[in-house]
Design a protein around this motif. Structure first.
Motif: not given
Length: 216
Positions: A62-70
Motif C-alpha cells: 500500500a502507498s501512503p495515499s492508500d492509508v489516508l484514503s482507507t
C-alpha cells in the motif's frame, strides 16, 4: 533501516486512536457543557473503525495515499454525524496531497496537515474564530508551513506545531460558538473549550509523536 512512510502513517492512526481512548471521557464531559455530550464516544468509534479498516491493508504494497484514503472511508462509514464527513474530507485531501510520494519528510508533513485543515474548512464552511476544531487545525498547519520555511529541525518543527494546536484549543474558551450545536448557546458558550478543538489538539500531539519519523 528506516520505517516506510506507509507503516509510519498506519502507526500514526493507531496512536490517534489510543489518545482518543485516553481522553474519551474528558471530551464527552466538555461536550456535555455545550453540546450533546457524546464527542468522546463519537471520536472513539471513528478511530476504532479507521484502524479496523487499515488492518485489511497490505502495508508492504500500500502507498501512503492508500492509508489516508482507507482512513477516510473507515471514519465516514462509522460516524454519520458532522464529525464524520469533516474528518473524512480532511483525510481524503491529505491522500491527494501525498499521492505519488513515498517519503514523510517535513515538507510532506506540512502538506498533510495543510490538506487536512483545508478539507475540514471547506466541508464545514467554518473559519477561525467560530469555536470549532479549525481553531486548532488551521494554526497547526500554519505553524508547519512556517517551520519548513524557517528550516526548523524536526523536534523544533513538531514543538511549534503542537504549541499552535494547544494554544488554539485553549483560545476557544474565550470564543462565542457560531457553528454546530454549541451555537445555540451563543454567549453561554463562553468559558467552555470546544471539545472538537480539544480532541484535534490531542490528535495533532499523536501525529507529532508517531508520524513523520522517517529518516529524511
Amino acid at each position: 533501516m528506516s520505517e516506510t512512510a506507509t507503516r509510519v502513517l498506519a502507526r500514526m492512526f493507531e496512536r490517534m486512536s489510543e489518545v482518543i481512548e485516553t481522553e474519551k471521557d474528558h471530551l464527552s464531559e466538555l461536550d456535555g457543557a455545550i453540546g450533546d455530550g457524546d464527542h468522546g464516544i463519537t471520536m472513539s468509534i471513528g478511530f476504532k473503525a479507521v484502524n479496523a479498516a487499515l488492518s485489511t491493508l497490505d502495508l508492504d504494497t500500500a502507498s501512503p495515499s492508500d492509508v489516508l484514503s482507507t482512513a477516510a472511508s473507515g471514519f465516514l462509514n462509522a460516524v454519520g454525524a458532522s464529525t464524520g464527513p469533516l474528518y473524512a474530507t480532511g483525510f481524503r485531501r491529505a491522500a491527494q496531497a501525498l499521492a505519488d510520494r513515498d517519503q514523510l519528510d517535513l515538507a510532506a508533513c506540512r502538506d498533510m496537515l495543510g490538506a487536512i485543515s483545508e478539507g475540514i474548512r471547506d466541508r464545514g464552511k467554518a473559519q477561525r474564530g467560530d469555536k470549532t476544531m479549525l481553531d486548532v487545525w488551521l494554526p497547526a498547519a500554519e505553524a508547519a508551513t512556517a517551520g519548513v520555511a524557517s528550516n526548523l529541525s524536526k523536534p523544533d518543527f513538531w514543538k511549534a506545531v503542537e504549541n499552535a494546536a494547544e494554544n488554539g484549543a485553549a483560545a476557544t474558551a474565550t470564543m462565542i460558538a457560531t457553528k454546530g450545536r454549541a451555537a445555540r448557546l451563543r454567549e453561554r458558550s463562553l468559558g467552555h473549550a470546544d471539545p472538537g478543538a480539544v480532541s484535534a489538539a490531542a490528535l495533532i500531539k499523536a501525529i507529532a509523536g508517531a508520524s513523520c519519523t522517517q529518516a529524511e
